[in-house]
Design an enzyme around this catalytic site. Structure first.
Site, PDB file in Angstrom:
ATOM      1  N   ASN A   1      -0.899  12.871  -5.443  1.00  0.00           N
ATOM      2  CA  ASN A   1      -0.232  11.939  -4.717  1.00  0.00           C
ATOM      3  C   ASN A   1      -0.215  10.645  -5.324  1.00  0.00           C
ATOM      4  O   ASN A   1      -1.003   9.967  -5.191  1.00  0.00           O
ATOM      5  CB  ASN A   1      -0.806  11.940  -3.342  1.00  0.00           C
ATOM      6  CG  ASN A   1      -0.203  11.019  -2.222  1.00  0.00           C
ATOM      7  OD1 ASN A   1       0.711  10.205  -2.775  1.00  0.00           O
ATOM      8  ND2 ASN A   1      -0.851  10.574  -1.418  1.00  0.00           N
TER       9      ASN A   1
ATOM     10  N   ARG B   1       3.520  15.490  -4.349  1.00  0.00           N
ATOM     11  CA  ARG B   1       4.372  14.447  -3.389  1.00  0.00           C
ATOM     12  C   ARG B   1       5.486  13.857  -4.308  1.00  0.00           C
ATOM     13  O   ARG B   1       5.090  13.624  -5.546  1.00  0.00           O
ATOM     14  CB  ARG B   1       3.281  13.415  -3.086  1.00  0.00           C
ATOM     15  CG  ARG B   1       4.273  12.202  -2.460  1.00  0.00           C
ATOM     16  CD  ARG B   1       3.454  10.852  -2.209  1.00  0.00           C
ATOM     17  NE  ARG B   1       4.222   9.910  -1.684  1.00  0.00           N
ATOM     18  CZ  ARG B   1       4.044   8.501  -1.516  1.00  0.00           C
ATOM     19  NH1 ARG B   1       3.017   7.895  -2.482  1.00  0.00           N
ATOM     20  NH2 ARG B   1       4.892   7.663  -1.125  1.00  0.00           N
TER      21      ARG B   1
ATOM     22  N   HIS C   1       7.897   7.014   2.178  1.00  0.00           N
ATOM     23  CA  HIS C   1       6.513   7.100   2.957  1.00  0.00           C
ATOM     24  C   HIS C   1       6.638   8.220   4.328  1.00  0.00           C
ATOM     25  O   HIS C   1       5.715   8.072   5.163  1.00  0.00           O
ATOM     26  CB  HIS C   1       6.087   5.770   3.626  1.00  0.00           C
ATOM     27  CG  HIS C   1       5.601   4.892   2.818  1.00  0.00           C
ATOM     28  ND1 HIS C   1       5.575   3.716   3.231  1.00  0.00           N
ATOM     29  CD2 HIS C   1       4.737   5.014   1.513  1.00  0.00           C
ATOM     30  CE1 HIS C   1       4.920   3.062   2.134  1.00  0.00           C
ATOM     31  NE2 HIS C   1       4.582   3.916   1.221  1.00  0.00           N
TER      32      HIS C   1
ATOM     33  N   ARG D   1       6.991  -5.610  -4.507  1.00  0.00           N
ATOM     34  CA  ARG D   1       8.353  -5.456  -4.219  1.00  0.00           C
ATOM     35  C   ARG D   1       8.720  -6.465  -3.063  1.00  0.00           C
ATOM     36  O   ARG D   1       7.853  -6.755  -2.019  1.00  0.00           O
ATOM     37  CB  ARG D   1       8.690  -4.028  -3.524  1.00  0.00           C
ATOM     38  CG  ARG D   1       8.871  -3.022  -4.526  1.00  0.00           C
ATOM     39  CD  ARG D   1       8.818  -1.673  -3.960  1.00  0.00           C
ATOM     40  NE  ARG D   1       7.476  -0.839  -4.256  1.00  0.00           N
ATOM     41  CZ  ARG D   1       7.154   0.163  -3.451  1.00  0.00           C
ATOM     42  NH1 ARG D   1       7.995   0.435  -2.532  1.00  0.00           N
ATOM     43  NH2 ARG D   1       6.042   0.895  -3.987  1.00  0.00           N
TER      44      ARG D   1
ATOM     45  N   GLU E   1      -2.202  12.123   3.541  1.00  0.00           N
ATOM     46  CA  GLU E   1      -0.985  12.691   3.119  1.00  0.00           C
ATOM     47  C   GLU E   1      -1.328  14.061   2.346  1.00  0.00           C
ATOM     48  O   GLU E   1      -0.296  15.025   2.212  1.00  0.00           O
ATOM     49  CB  GLU E   1      -0.180  11.910   1.970  1.00  0.00           C
ATOM     50  CG  GLU E   1       0.507  10.632   2.555  1.00  0.00           C
ATOM     51  CD  GLU E   1       0.522   9.365   1.616  1.00  0.00           C
ATOM     52  OE1 GLU E   1      -0.117   9.090   0.709  1.00  0.00           O
ATOM     53  OE2 GLU E   1       1.751   8.779   1.546  1.00  0.00           O
TER      54      GLU E   1
HETATM   55  P1  ADP Z   1      -0.476   2.798  -2.348  1.00  0.00           P
HETATM   56  O1  ADP Z   1      -0.963   4.428  -1.861  1.00  0.00           O
HETATM   57  O2  ADP Z   1       0.964   2.583  -1.949  1.00  0.00           O
HETATM   58  O3  ADP Z   1      -0.570   2.633  -3.655  1.00  0.00           O
HETATM   59  P2  ADP Z   1      -2.669   2.334  -0.601  1.00  0.00           P
HETATM   60  O4  ADP Z   1      -2.263   2.558   0.577  1.00  0.00           O
HETATM   61  O5  ADP Z   1      -3.759   2.727  -1.375  1.00  0.00           O
HETATM   62  O6  ADP Z   1      -1.243   1.901  -1.710  1.00  0.00           O
HETATM   63  O7  ADP Z   1      -3.196   0.717  -0.378  1.00  0.00           O
HETATM   64  C1  ADP Z   1      -3.416  -0.150  -1.332  1.00  0.00           C
HETATM   65  C2  ADP Z   1      -3.343  -1.416  -0.736  1.00  0.00           C
HETATM   66  O8  ADP Z   1      -4.385  -1.701   0.087  1.00  0.00           O
HETATM   67  C3  ADP Z   1      -3.914  -2.698  -2.085  1.00  0.00           C
HETATM   68  O9  ADP Z   1      -2.983  -4.057  -1.741  1.00  0.00           O
HETATM   69  C4  ADP Z   1      -5.308  -2.880  -1.631  1.00  0.00           C
HETATM   70  O10 ADP Z   1      -5.641  -4.299  -2.088  1.00  0.00           O
HETATM   71  C5  ADP Z   1      -5.379  -2.638  -0.043  1.00  0.00           C
HETATM   72  N1  ADP Z   1      -6.549  -2.586   0.576  1.00  0.00           N
HETATM   73  C6  ADP Z   1      -7.574  -1.795   0.267  1.00  0.00           C
HETATM   74  N2  ADP Z   1      -8.684  -1.892   0.849  1.00  0.00           N
HETATM   75  C7  ADP Z   1      -8.479  -3.028   1.656  1.00  0.00           C
HETATM   76  C8  ADP Z   1      -9.271  -3.901   2.413  1.00  0.00           C
HETATM   77  N3  ADP Z   1     -10.569  -3.543   2.631  1.00  0.00           N
HETATM   78  N4  ADP Z   1      -8.724  -4.933   2.864  1.00  0.00           N
HETATM   79  C9  ADP Z   1      -7.466  -5.428   2.573  1.00  0.00           C
HETATM   80  N5  ADP Z   1      -6.770  -4.694   1.852  1.00  0.00           N
HETATM   81  C10 ADP Z   1      -7.100  -3.489   1.260  1.00  0.00           C
END
Ligand code: ADP
Length: 401
Positions: free
Chosen positions: A10, A92, A183, A244, A388
């Site tokens: 994913n 994915r 998503h 973005r 997911e």
């Molecule tokens: P993607 O799958 O779209 O790459 P994620 O769902 O893994 O993203 O989320 C990543 C985002 O979540 C990042 O901006 C990260 O900084 C934020 N994030 C992760 N842990 C925390 C936390 N404890 N507090 C605030 N934001 C968080």
């Protein structure tokens, strides 16, 4: 006894999650995540069934390709017993374009469609395709057992009024220009999991699902069908995201082109890779930074406030599509599941609609996967961990059987 495992990949825009999932029990045999891709602190962590957790820093600014090679060569291949038990691979894929409406077994022509749809998901489809090609190369005996599960499938039943833009109709008819959403795998999982949590039939569930990660989107689900969503033709529309911009006046593009002599390529780069939380905070797209500095750094505060305000606008407009029928407002994704601050800022602006947080419950982060954060008199507000990979594994097994 040999196991039958599904390998699930994913790729998000900043992360890559991978799992080996038992095809019967859907228990995870191994699971891991590469985080902060394309950033200085790219790291990988994974754990096996017996909970031995490993962490490792990859080279800075690692790409999806670097991450996949590390996973295959240093984790999967080293465990030969596991390697031989893999019976299928679930990928994915963000965008299925105009033609693909549900999950499919991958062949050359499907790869071609995914490639063509890359123009609608520039940050994603190319890395999804890269994963597919790499896995077919590494596991040639599973060539016909690779399944693509599409985010866009979840939005096949959006009403015309939600998926058409106010542009000449010919662009939809001839070129497939419409709102496709993204998503979808996560929102679909959240819908099913929420139905399970609140003991309601999926066919009658009404929720607003907020997937807040590096990419972020909101979907509104009425009687188990998604009726609107914030992402559009591409995952650029909608909320402010990690890098973005989300919604902007298209005239900004003309402005950059006509007055600042920017090339289309540069404008694209600006809106997809340099905007959002990164552009507003002028520091990083990593939300943890802005959250941590919220009270001490004006730029970080600005980024978080705008992120929440935009979210409030979407939630409130979607609220009116299901109004009193609403079963729950649900937060998920890296930010939705972890950011006490974002949930607080967002819900505090929704009080006139009947949403109220329990400060105590909102602070109970990390103790449970799924928890309720609303006060007694509020419309239910839930935090639900998205999965997911399980959704992809189930679709993969359904297809190869
Ligand atoms: P993607 O799958 O779209 O790459 P994620 O769902 O893994 O993203 O989320 C990543 C985002 O979540 C990042 O901006 C990260 O900084 C934020 N994030 C992760 N842990 C925390 C936390 N404890 N507090 C605030 N934001 C968080």
């Amino acid at each position: 006894m040999s196991k039958k495992l599904v390998f699930v990949i994913n790729s998000g825009s900043s992360s890559l999650k991978f799992s080996l999932i038992d095809s019967k029990s859907y228990k995870r045999f191994l699971t891991g995540i590469v985080e902060c891709l394309y950033l200085i602190n790219t790291n990988i962590s994974w754990k096996t069934k017996n909970i031995s957790i490993k962490n490792f820093f990859l080279k800075s600014y690692s790409t999806h390709e670097n991450a996949l090679e590390f996973i295959i060569n240093n984790i999967i291949k080293k465990k030969i017993d596991i390697f031989n038990d893999i019976i299928s691979v679930g990928h994915r894929v963000v965008h299925g374009g105009k033609k693909i409406k549900s999950s499919v077994i991958i062949n050359e022509s499907i790869m071609d469609i995914i490639k063509k749809a890359s123009c609608f998901a520039p940050l994603h489809n190319s890395v999804n395709l890269l994963g597919i090609k790499l896995l077919i190369k590494i596991l040639p005996f599973l060539r016909k057992k690779n399944v693509a599960v599409f985010d866009t499938s979840f939005y096949q039943r959006l009403p015309e009024k939600a998926y058409l833009y106010g542009i000449p109709y010919i662009f939809y008819k001839k070129y497939g220009i419409r709102r496709y959403g993204a998503h979808g795998i996560s929102h679909s999982y959240i819908m099913k999991k929420t139905a399970e949590i609140i003991c309601k039939d999926i066919m009658s569930i009404n929720i607003i699902s907020c997937h807040l990660g590096n990419g972020a989107s909101v979907s509104v689900i009425k009687n188990g069908i998604c009726i609107d969503t914030s992402m559009g033709l591409t995952p650029l529309e909608g909320l402010v995201m990690g890098t973005r911009s989300g919604d902007i006046d298209p005239s900004f593009i003309f402005y950059l082109y006509e007055n600042m002599n920017m090339e289309i390529k540069e404008i694209k780069n600006l809106l997809t890779k340099k905007s959002g939380i990164l552009g507003l905070s002028e520091e990083t797209s990593d939300f943890r930074f802005s959250e941590k500095k919220y009270f001490s750094n004006k730029k970080a505060k600005r980024a978080v406030d705008i992120f929440s305000y935009k979210l409030v606008k979407y939630i409130s407009s979607y609220f009116f599509l299901i109004a009193k029928e609403i079963d729950a407002l649900v937060f998920t994704g890296g930010i939705g599941q972890n950011s006490v601050l974002v949930r607080k800022l967002t819900v505090s602006q929704l009080s006139s609609l009947g949403f109220e947080l329990s400060e105590k419950f909102n602070n109970e982060n990390g103790f449970k996967n799924n928890f309720c954060i609303s006060s007694k008199k509020s419309i239910p507000i839930l935090v639900v961990s998205t999965d997911e990979e399980i959704e992809i594994a189930k679709e993969t097994i359904r297809l190869i059987n």
